[in-house]
Motif scaffolding. Structure first.
Motif, PDB file in Angstrom:
ATOM      1  N   GLU A 243     -12.257  48.588  70.529  1.00  0.00           N
ATOM      2  CA  GLU A 243     -13.483  47.815  70.797  1.00  0.00           C
ATOM      3  C   GLU A 243     -13.323  46.376  70.307  1.00  0.00           C
ATOM      4  N   ASN A 244     -14.376  45.628  70.607  1.00  0.00           N
ATOM      5  CA  ASN A 244     -14.531  44.258  70.123  1.00  0.00           C
ATOM      6  C   ASN A 244     -13.370  43.347  70.523  1.00  0.00           C
ATOM      7  N   PRO A 245     -13.168  43.094  71.828  1.00  0.00           N
ATOM      8  CA  PRO A 245     -12.101  42.174  72.254  1.00  0.00           C
ATOM      9  C   PRO A 245     -12.422  40.737  71.855  1.00  0.00           C
ATOM     10  N   VAL A 246     -11.392  40.041  71.386  1.00  0.00           N
ATOM     11  CA  VAL A 246     -11.546  38.670  70.890  1.00  0.00           C
ATOM     12  C   VAL A 246     -10.547  37.773  71.608  1.00  0.00           C
TER      13      VAL A 246
ATOM     14  N   GLU B 211      -9.693  33.262  63.827  1.00  0.00           N
ATOM     15  CA  GLU B 211      -9.629  34.222  62.716  1.00  0.00           C
ATOM     16  C   GLU B 211      -9.922  35.613  63.272  1.00  0.00           C
ATOM     17  N   LEU B 212      -8.912  36.472  63.247  1.00  0.00           N
ATOM     18  CA  LEU B 212      -9.067  37.842  63.722  1.00  0.00           C
ATOM     19  C   LEU B 212      -9.397  38.746  62.540  1.00  0.00           C
ATOM     20  N   GLU B 213     -10.532  39.395  62.602  1.00  0.00           N
ATOM     21  CA  GLU B 213     -10.936  40.336  61.546  1.00  0.00           C
ATOM     22  C   GLU B 213     -10.810  41.754  62.095  1.00  0.00           C
ATOM     23  N   PHE B 214      -9.823  42.489  61.582  1.00  0.00           N
ATOM     24  CA  PHE B 214      -9.566  43.848  62.043  1.00  0.00           C
ATOM     25  C   PHE B 214     -10.411  44.829  61.241  1.00  0.00           C
ATOM     26  N   SER B 215     -11.036  45.767  61.961  1.00  0.00           N
ATOM     27  CA  SER B 215     -11.926  46.738  61.329  1.00  0.00           C
ATOM     28  C   SER B 215     -11.733  48.102  61.978  1.00  0.00           C
ATOM     29  N   TYR B 216     -12.357  49.110  61.372  1.00  0.00           N
ATOM     30  CA  TYR B 216     -12.245  50.465  61.909  1.00  0.00           C
ATOM     31  C   TYR B 216     -13.451  51.274  61.478  1.00  0.00           C
ATOM     32  N   SER B 217     -13.595  52.443  62.074  1.00  0.00           N
ATOM     33  CA  SER B 217     -14.627  53.394  61.674  1.00  0.00           C
ATOM     34  C   SER B 217     -14.110  54.793  61.986  1.00  0.00           C
TER      35      SER B 217
ATOM     36  N   THR C   3     -15.875  48.672  59.448  1.00  0.00           N
ATOM     37  CA  THR C   3     -15.402  48.495  58.068  1.00  0.00           C
ATOM     38  C   THR C   3     -14.163  47.616  58.098  1.00  0.00           C
ATOM     39  N   LYS C   4     -14.174  46.540  57.363  1.00  0.00           N
ATOM     40  CA  LYS C   4     -13.102  45.553  57.436  1.00  0.00           C
ATOM     41  C   LYS C   4     -11.821  46.081  56.784  1.00  0.00           C
ATOM     42  N   ILE C   5     -10.715  45.844  57.443  1.00  0.00           N
ATOM     43  CA  ILE C   5      -9.404  46.170  56.896  1.00  0.00           C
ATOM     44  C   ILE C   5      -8.726  44.918  56.369  1.00  0.00           C
ATOM     45  N   CYS C   6      -8.637  43.914  57.209  1.00  0.00           N
ATOM     46  CA  CYS C   6      -7.963  42.668  56.845  1.00  0.00           C
ATOM     47  C   CYS C   6      -8.299  41.624  57.893  1.00  0.00           C
ATOM     48  N   SER C   7      -7.805  40.425  57.694  1.00  0.00           N
ATOM     49  CA  SER C   7      -8.021  39.356  58.657  1.00  0.00           C
ATOM     50  C   SER C   7      -6.751  38.527  58.785  1.00  0.00           C
ATOM     51  N   VAL C   8      -6.579  37.943  59.984  1.00  0.00           N
ATOM     52  CA  VAL C   8      -5.399  37.134  60.275  1.00  0.00           C
ATOM     53  C   VAL C   8      -5.851  35.852  60.931  1.00  0.00           C
TER      54      VAL C   8
END
Length: 601
Positions: A190-193, A200-206, A104-109
């Protein structure tokens, strides 16, 4: 969590600070209803190997569901501020027992060259962060390296040819509940970038929820490292120290029997059993200094102030350990610091009483100067060192920096509580302790001290006096240091109480032996010698802390090095005052006892 080495005292801090540890109504009761909103707090971030080098979580280019400046701050008790906590709302939408879908997306940088390098530096230096959910700590790493190759120093290779910094962008929370209470929170990153300018880093959580049978009162047990603290070597060290106690008490008993042998011979002669025994006994060396042994030591004001402070620390440490042993283990942020501050302030009555009473019985006249020394010497050293460390922390913009209002609060505790109690204690000591009645009359002119062999000189006796006391506690020091500097929760206060008792017995016994040896060489300067010989235990502990820093840890950098050795200096200073007081008090009883029955003209 570097300050959480005596966590079970948080219950006392809750009473003493008015229950200010938790603020929100739901978090204060730790009971929730399904669908009730929860707040996930972010606390701090910093290098894993440098526990005190921590920064605000959003000092790194992380983002939230709203602008950082609009996020809620949680201002808690004084202890949390002194510990270096700064809780800020994460902005993650959470509700009790409401699952959140994967990614679930929180924000992006969007990374610039500067922010990319900032995150790369954090990953290469093993930065970790800390969250809190319902006062349960959660830890996670900022990122990982693509290569695990190690250089000679043990750190991951920083060459781009060998490794690449990756940042985790997804956080998976697994929350276990027992009815309406949160019991356990696990975090999986998870999901190393890859980090590069323009990425573009898209931070998410569950969030996933599950039930557990663990009770609420036992929810902190998972943070306790039973295998480490209850290892067989821990038990062996206690047994080894106990055997040392038996050996030393045996030696002291033999010395006492020797000093009283002439009296036994006199009683035997009266019965006619051992008529010739008295003739075989010569005057011992310690009897030759009976006219000077009760002379007041030089620098009397300083000596009494140090003993007063040491007596205060003896009482404070004993009270804190007993309370920790007797209470249920809970882990509160900053509670131990407030507990120590208040306990130190309250026991200032003891320091004033001891220093005032000793100064009066020693025939001193400048009692006001002694009282001032007692009140300001140890707190003054601690405060000066705090200002220095605070300056370093401010230059680094670290959370270890203490705000002006917090420093003012600590000063007020000292001025309003500690100082008045020290004054009251001094007055009571001067009026209630009585006068000193020495067993032997003090000569008007000090006796000349004869030359001695090198091993009988006070400097040598002082340097050797702390060896055995250090040997009785150094294994426990390893466990204490590890809990303080390596993110472990110390909970085996029963061990600590036993080690403390052993330290008291060993210190007193060794110092009595040192004093007897000194007096037998016709040197009456036993007060300072007994104090310093037992206080030298702290010097050995400091040397061990140097070994621990370079061998047992991976700390690095000016910031952490300064904080480590400053903390160890204060700890060893307090330990030296404590051990020195124990040694002197034991020797004072011993000296008075052996000179009680001799005849002096």
């Amino acid at each position: 969590q570097g300050f959480c080495d005596m966590q079970s005292l948080c219950v006392a801090a809750l009473w003493l600070t008015g229950g200010a540890l938790w603020v929100a109504a739901d978090e204060s009761t730790h009971r929730f209803v399904a669908g009730e909103p929860l707040t996930l707090w972010v606390n701090k971030v910093g290098p894993y190997h440098n526990p005190q080098e921590t920064y605000v979580f959003y000092s790194l280019p992380f983002c939230s569901s709203k602008p950082v400046e609009e996020l809620e701050h949680r201002w808690d008790a004084l202890g949390e501020v002194l510990e270096g906590n700064d809780l800020i709302s994460s902005g993650y939408p959470l509700s009790f027992k409401v699952p959140v879908a994967e990614h679930t997306k929180i924000c992006s940088v969007s990374l610039t060259q500067e922010t990319a390098e900032q995150l790369q530096y954090a990953v290469r230096n093993h930065y970790w962060y800390q969250f809190y959910l319902d006062d349960l700590p959660i830890w996670g790493m900022v990122g990982e390296m693509t290569s695990s190759e190690l250089d000679e120093g043990g750190a991951e290779a920083e060459s781009p040819l060998n490794s690449e910094a990756l940042v985790y962008t997804n956080k998976k929370f697994s929350v276990s509940t027992n009815g309406d209470r949160i019991i356990q929170v696990n975090l999986t990153s998870e999901n190393p970038v890859t980090l590069a300018a323009g990425t573009e880093l898209e931070f998410s959580y569950s969030v996933e929820w599950s039930e557990t049978h663990v009770s609420f009162r036992n929810r902190f047990d998972r943070y306790l490292d039973y295998d480490f603290f209850e290892h067989q070597i821990h038990w062996f060290s206690i047994f080894n120290s106990f055997m040392m106690v038996i050996f030393l008490t045996g030696i002291v008993s033999l010395i006492l029997m020797r000093t009283l042998r002439k009296d036994y011979a006199k009683y035997a002669r009266e019965t006619g059993d051992l008529d010739d025994l008295d003739q075989e006994l010569d005057e011992s060396g310690w009897k030759q200094v009976h006219g000077d042994v009760f002379r007041a030591p030089p620098h009397l004001c300083l000596f009494c102030a140090l003993l007063g402070t040491g007596s205060q620390l003896v009482a404070m440490v004993l009270a804190m350990i007993i309370f920790a042993t007797a209470t249920t283990l809970y882990m509160g942020r900053g509670a131990i610091i407030v507990s120590f501050l208040l306990c130190y302030a309250l026991t200032s009555l003891i320091s004033g009483y001891v220093s005032g009473a000793l100064y009066l019985r020693s025939g001193g006249k400048a009692w006001i100067r002694t009282m001032v020394y007692t009140a300001i010497l140890f707190p003054g050293v601690c405060f000066a060192l705090t200002l220095f460390l605070n300056t370093v922390a401010l230059l680094y913009k670290s959370l270890a920096a203490i705000g002006f209002t917090s420093l003012l609060s600590v000063l007020l505790i000292w001025l309003v509580l500690a100082c008045p109690l020290c004054v009251v204690g001094t007055i009571l000591g001067r009026n209630w302790s009585g006068t000193m009645s020495s067993p032997c009359r003090v000569n008007a002119i000090p006796r000349l001290i004869p030359d001695k062999r090198w091993y009988a000189r006070p400097a040598v006796l002082i340097s050797l006096g702390g060896v055995l006391p250090f040997g009785s506690i150094f294994i426990e020091m390893y466990f204490v240091f590890t809990s303080f500097w390596n993110y472990k929760f110390y909970y085996v206060y029963g061990f600590m109480l036993l080690v403390y008792i052993i330290l008291v017995i060993v210190t007193v016994s060794v110092t009595i032996v040192v004093t007897y040896f000194l007096l037998n060489n016709e040197d009456y300067r036993w007060p300072w010698t007994s104090f310093l010989s037992s206080a030298s235990t702290a010097a050995y502990v400091f040397c061990y802390s140097v070994y621990y820093f370079f061998i047992k840890t991976k700390m690095s950098g000016f910031f952490q090095t300064v904080f480590y050795f400053s903390y160890m200096a204060v700890f060893c200073l307090a330990l030296g005052l404590l051990c020195g007081t124990l040694g002197y008090c034991g020797c004072a009883v011993f000296v008075r006892r052996i000179y009680m029955n001799i005849k002096s003209d």
